[in-house]
Write a protein that holds these residues in place. Structure first.
Motif, PDB file in Angstrom:
ATOM      1  N   ALA A 417       0.676  -1.165   0.018  1.00  0.00           N
ATOM      2  CA  ALA A 417       0.016   0.016   0.162  1.00  0.00           C
ATOM      3  C   ALA A 417       0.884   1.239  -0.070  1.00  0.00           C
ATOM      4  N   ASP A 418       0.215   2.204  -0.392  1.00  0.00           N
ATOM      5  CA  ASP A 418       0.945   3.730  -0.374  1.00  0.00           C
ATOM      6  C   ASP A 418       0.983   4.362   0.965  1.00  0.00           C
ATOM      7  N   ALA A 419       1.297   3.466   1.973  1.00  0.00           N
ATOM      8  CA  ALA A 419       1.119   4.044   3.488  1.00  0.00           C
ATOM      9  C   ALA A 419       1.730   3.196   4.317  1.00  0.00           C
ATOM     10  N   ARG A 420       1.985   3.564   5.381  1.00  0.00           N
ATOM     11  CA  ARG A 420       2.652   2.550   6.419  1.00  0.00           C
ATOM     12  C   ARG A 420       1.861   3.089   7.740  1.00  0.00           C
ATOM     13  N   VAL A 421       1.717   2.281   8.689  1.00  0.00           N
ATOM     14  CA  VAL A 421       1.730   2.555  10.125  1.00  0.00           C
ATOM     15  C   VAL A 421       2.789   2.907  10.858  1.00  0.00           C
ATOM     16  N   ILE A 422       2.902   4.194  11.556  1.00  0.00           N
ATOM     17  CA  ILE A 422       4.110   4.580  12.218  1.00  0.00           C
ATOM     18  C   ILE A 422       3.781   4.555  13.681  1.00  0.00           C
ATOM     19  N   SER A 423       2.631   4.380  14.108  1.00  0.00           N
ATOM     20  CA  SER A 423       2.080   4.708  15.448  1.00  0.00           C
ATOM     21  C   SER A 423       0.868   3.936  15.634  1.00  0.00           C
ATOM     22  N   ARG A 424       0.541   2.623  16.411  1.00  0.00           N
ATOM     23  CA  ARG A 424      -0.613   1.818  16.438  1.00  0.00           C
ATOM     24  C   ARG A 424      -1.011   2.451  17.786  1.00  0.00           C
ATOM     25  N   ALA A 425      -2.429   2.424  17.628  1.00  0.00           N
ATOM     26  CA  ALA A 425      -3.132   2.691  18.789  1.00  0.00           C
ATOM     27  C   ALA A 425      -2.791   1.700  20.050  1.00  0.00           C
ATOM     28  N   THR A 426      -2.523   2.325  21.114  1.00  0.00           N
ATOM     29  CA  THR A 426      -2.543   1.638  22.466  1.00  0.00           C
ATOM     30  C   THR A 426      -3.909   1.845  23.386  1.00  0.00           C
ATOM     31  N   VAL A 427      -3.843   0.963  24.231  1.00  0.00           N
ATOM     32  CA  VAL A 427      -4.939   1.019  25.306  1.00  0.00           C
ATOM     33  C   VAL A 427      -4.813   2.313  26.120  1.00  0.00           C
ATOM     34  N   PRO A 428      -5.687   3.241  26.100  1.00  0.00           N
ATOM     35  CA  PRO A 428      -5.539   4.675  26.640  1.00  0.00           C
ATOM     36  C   PRO A 428      -5.821   4.187  28.421  1.00  0.00           C
ATOM     37  N   LEU A 429      -4.927   4.837  29.326  1.00  0.00           N
ATOM     38  CA  LEU A 429      -5.050   4.488  30.679  1.00  0.00           C
ATOM     39  C   LEU A 429      -5.810   5.461  31.446  1.00  0.00           C
ATOM     40  N   GLU A 430      -5.957   6.796  30.825  1.00  0.00           N
ATOM     41  CA  GLU A 430      -6.725   7.877  31.538  1.00  0.00           C
ATOM     42  C   GLU A 430      -7.800   8.066  30.675  1.00  0.00           C
ATOM     43  N   PRO A 431      -9.089   8.508  31.076  1.00  0.00           N
ATOM     44  CA  PRO A 431     -10.063   8.902  30.374  1.00  0.00           C
ATOM     45  C   PRO A 431      -9.882  10.445  29.681  1.00  0.00           C
ATOM     46  N   TYR A 432     -10.667  10.283  28.387  1.00  0.00           N
ATOM     47  CA  TYR A 432     -10.488  11.550  27.949  1.00  0.00           C
ATOM     48  C   TYR A 432     -11.727  12.710  28.152  1.00  0.00           C
ATOM     49  N   TRP A 433     -12.543  12.056  28.759  1.00  0.00           N
ATOM     50  CA  TRP A 433     -13.784  12.758  29.220  1.00  0.00           C
ATOM     51  C   TRP A 433     -14.596  12.275  30.005  1.00  0.00           C
ATOM     52  N   PRO A 434     -15.133  12.872  30.969  1.00  0.00           N
ATOM     53  CA  PRO A 434     -15.101  14.324  31.539  1.00  0.00           C
ATOM     54  C   PRO A 434     -13.832  14.899  31.970  1.00  0.00           C
ATOM     55  N   LYS A 435     -13.488  16.026  31.738  1.00  0.00           N
ATOM     56  CA  LYS A 435     -12.250  16.863  32.445  1.00  0.00           C
ATOM     57  C   LYS A 435     -12.839  17.496  33.671  1.00  0.00           C
ATOM     58  N   VAL A 436     -12.669  16.916  34.762  1.00  0.00           N
ATOM     59  CA  VAL A 436     -13.290  17.304  36.137  1.00  0.00           C
ATOM     60  C   VAL A 436     -12.944  18.769  36.340  1.00  0.00           C
ATOM     61  N   VAL A 437     -11.709  18.997  36.407  1.00  0.00           N
ATOM     62  CA  VAL A 437     -10.898  20.170  37.053  1.00  0.00           C
ATOM     63  C   VAL A 437     -11.059  21.357  35.927  1.00  0.00           C
ATOM     64  N   PRO A 438     -10.888  21.095  34.806  1.00  0.00           N
ATOM     65  CA  PRO A 438     -11.110  22.327  33.817  1.00  0.00           C
ATOM     66  C   PRO A 438     -12.621  22.659  33.873  1.00  0.00           C
TER      67      PRO A 438
END
Length: 735
Positions: A417-438
């Protein structure tokens, strides 16, 4: 900022900043608990909001390596793939419905409740659907609902300044977020490979009938060439020439040989004839010498001459024997000449034979020339047919080459293919939402701002924020607008002092009416002789602000206090501000005057440097301290060099300031050797050395001794006030 009021033409209405500040202070009693309650409620509510996790995978767009024949791209094709439009096209491909549908089927997302997105039955929704204001979600298929949720949680964008595409997916399950992001990238690469294979298969399939058709055309073209060659008699001989051309060349060669032989025979015959006619020796004629008869006669002639020479030694010339020998010798000579005549006649006959041959070959050559001229048109037509057959053969070779390359790629196990993966997705450890403090901070800030605005609007609506003053009153402050940029030193000081209980108000700088009047009267054009009269007139005509005690001020406090430091400019500024505010608390009208000889900032507000230069008046440089009733003059925009200090306006300005203020505090910053600092120290009634609170060192002791010797004024050491220390009284400054 003044404006007329409806109560009368002799009044003016001004905003009472003290009333607004008091209202805000009173509002803090209920505003602070409200902000705390909002913050706590926000934190509690957000604890029940489902957490969302975001996983990210990155793909680099690049050309695949040329492994199989035909994979090499041209420059334009690579440029079209790697330019901005090409990368944007790949982003759209990653967000295409077909690709998302393949990922959803691969991971069976329809079976996950998170992707169901089914319609929730509610009376409000059903009412909107019945009125035609909303589309009925129940009409959407299951696949459309899954894709809708997929699109909502998917984010694909190009990283600025690169050919990297970032694929983000948000989900309540962190493992699912990483799995979907990686699956989307894998399907994207598989899609590119499959598209390449389909394209290659289509190309090979399309080339097969073209190759077969081109083969037939090549055969027909070659048949036309051979048929026309036979019909026109343009048969090929040696050296790829036609028979007529070959015979024409041979006849031309024979004709040249015949003419050469004729010329040679005639030349030899003429040579022998000339020798015979002149009676010369025939020894120079090669044909005569080569004759065997002549050679034998020459041998016999030599023998007779030898015999005559022998007999001449004993016999006379008329001896019969000698005469007989000479007669034989003459006969031999005659025979040699007869033989030469025969040879010449033979050469002449040979020349005539060659002449006849030349004539015959010339006639034949002319005949072939006529035939060659007639065959030129046929040869032109033949070459056209040959070129056409050659072109078709070349096209057939090209098609065969392309077909072999396509067939090789079609049978290949994998196409890059005319592309290659340079960074595979890993399992996130912290939630993206909701941001309680902000979120809690933003909501708390909004509530605080709304509450403050409510308190201020209440003051304006009740009329308590306005103050009505007669036009001739001198106690009313005159508001001035602060220039948009402040000096960097004061901006830093403002931030540093705000936590210590005093600040510097840059929004509404204010001067008392008496000082403003005197400042306006002292314009850049005012001469030295008018300064004292101007200041005295305004000070005497305007009552001093209560509770001033002018008679006792000079006895209790020094009028001119110079503050400098051996540590930093900030230390001197902090001590000067504290002393100014302590003096203001005792009812004295002080002035904070910043003098920084080496501080030049074109973005700063006008100040003391512009007063010395004569480009500004007091009304444009005096501002009020927000924490006290003291006035402030900054250093200014330009550097206070020695030429500016000697301009002659320094004494004039000091006289005007002395007639307006009870005490003047000069902030000289870090100790230096400038002329303006020396002038201020020479006229100072008190010198204060500000320190950061560290123990006295040799540098401080040397500075104290120098100041005492040079100025003659009392010198005191004033440390920076720390939290928890009691405020020093101004009377403690005495040395």
């Amino acid at each position: 900022m003044t404006e007329s009021h409806g109560h009368g033409a002799d009044e003016r209405v001004e905003i009472d900043l003290s009333a607004l500040a008091g209202a805000l202070k009173r509002a803090l009693r209920w505003l602070l608990p409200l902000c705390v309650a909002v913050a706590i409620a926000t934190v509690v509510v957000l604890q029940f909001v489902p957490s969302k996790f975001r996983a990210e995978s990155k793909v680099l767009i690049q050309t695949s390596d040329a492994v199989y024949p035909g994979d090499v791209r041209g420059i334009e094709e690579e440029r079209a793939l790697l330019d901005n439009e090409g990368v944007a096209s790949q982003v759209e491909l990653l967000m295409s419905r077909d690709l998302l549908r393949r990922v959803a089927q691969r991971l069976d997302l329809a079976a996950i409740p998170e992707f169901e997105a089914g319609p929730t039955s509610s009376l409000f929704r059903e009412t909107l659907v019945a009125l035609g204001l909303m589309r009925d979600p129940g009409r959407n298929s299951r696949e459309e609902r899954v894709l809708k949720v997929f699109y909502k949680n998917l984010e694909v964008y190009r990283v600025d300044g690169s050919r990297v595409i970032s694929v983000r997916f948000t989900s309540r399950d962190p493992e699912r977020a990483a799995r979907v992001a990686n699956a989307l990238v894998e399907e994207y690469l598989d899609l590119q490979s499959s598209v390449k294979r389909e394209t290659t298969d289509f190309a090979a399939t399309a080339l097969e009938p073209q190759i077969e058709r081109m083969r037939q055309e090549v055969k027909e073209a070659q048949k036309k060439v051979e048929a026309f060659r036979t019909l026109a008699g343009l048969l090929i001989g040696a050296d790829n020439q036609t028979l007529d051309q070959q015979q024409l060349g041979e006849i031309s060669t024979e004709l040249s040989d015949a003419r050469a032989s004729q010329s040679q025979a005639e030349a030899r015959a003429n040579l022998i004839r000339r020798q015979l006619d002149s009676g010369a020796s025939l020894d120079s004629a090669a044909e005569v010498l080569n004759s065997q008869l002549v050679q034998r006669l020459r041998e016999r002639q030599v023998e007779l001459q030898s015999r005559i020479a022998e007999l001449s030694t004993t016999l006379l010339a008329n001896h019969p024997q000698i005469r007989a020998l000479r007669s034989q010798l003459a006969d031999l000579e005659r025979q040699i000449r007869n033989e030469a005549e025969k040879i010449a006649a033979g050469l002449e006959n040979e020349a005539r034979v060659q002449q006849d041959r030349v004539a015959s070959l010339t006639a034949t050559l002319e005949t072939f020339k006529v035939r060659a001229a007639k065959s030129n048109e046929d040869q032109i037509r033949l070459r056209e047919l040959e070129r056409e057959a050659q072109v078709k053969a070349t096209q057939l070779d090209q098609l065969m080459t392309r077909y072999r390359e396509a067939d090789t790629r079609r049978n290949a196990p994998q196409l890059g293919a005319d592309a290659r993966v340079i960074s595979r997705a890993t399992v996130p450890l912290e939630p993206y939402w909701p941001k309680v403090v902000p979120i809690a901070s933003i909501l708390t800030f909004i509530v605080f701002m709304l509450g403050s605005l409510w308190a201020i609007l209440g003051q304006f609506l009740s009329g308590r924020a306005f103050r009505h003053m007669p036009l001739g009153a001198t106690e009313a402050p005159a508001a001035a607008s602060m220039p948009p940029a402040a000096a960097p030193g004061y901006q830093a000081g403002r931030a540093a002092y705000s936590g210590g209980g005093f600040g510097y108000d840059w929004q509404t700088p204010v001067q008392d009416a008496g000082s403003v009047a005197a400042a306006n009267a002292l314009s850049p054009e005012t001469g030295p002789d008018d300064v004292t009269s101007v200041a005295s007139e305004h000070v005497a005509g305007a009552p001093a602000p209560a509770p001033l005690v002018p008679a006792a001020v000079e006895q209790m406090h020094p009028r001119r206090i110079a503050v400098l430091s051996v540590d930093s400019d900030e230390v001197a500024q902090e001590v000067t501000f504290r002393l100014v505010r302590e003096a203001a608390e005792e009812g004295i009208m002080p002035l904070f005057l910043e003098v920084r000889p080496d501080l030049g900032d074109p973005e700063a507000v006008p100040g003391f440097a512009e007063l010395l230069e004569g480009s500004a008046s007091f009304a444009g440089v005096i501002y009020r301290d927000a924490a006290s009733r003291a006035h402030v003059i900054e250093s200014g925009r330009r550097v206070i060099d020695d030429d500016l200090a000697e301009a002659g306006r320094f004494e004039m300005l000091m006289d005007a300031i002395d007639h307006t203020y009870d005490q003047v505090f000069f902030d000289l910053g870090l100790i230096d050797d400038s002329l303006i600092s020396a002038q201020i120290l020479a006229m100072a009634d008190q010198v204060v050395v500000a320190t950061g609170g560290s123990p006295a060192g040799p540098e401080l002791e040397e500075a104290l001794r120098m100041l005492e010797d040079q100025t003659g004024a009392p010198v005191a050491v004033e440390p920076v006030k720390r939290k928890g220390e009691t405020a020093r009284r101004p009377s403690d400054m005495a040395a």
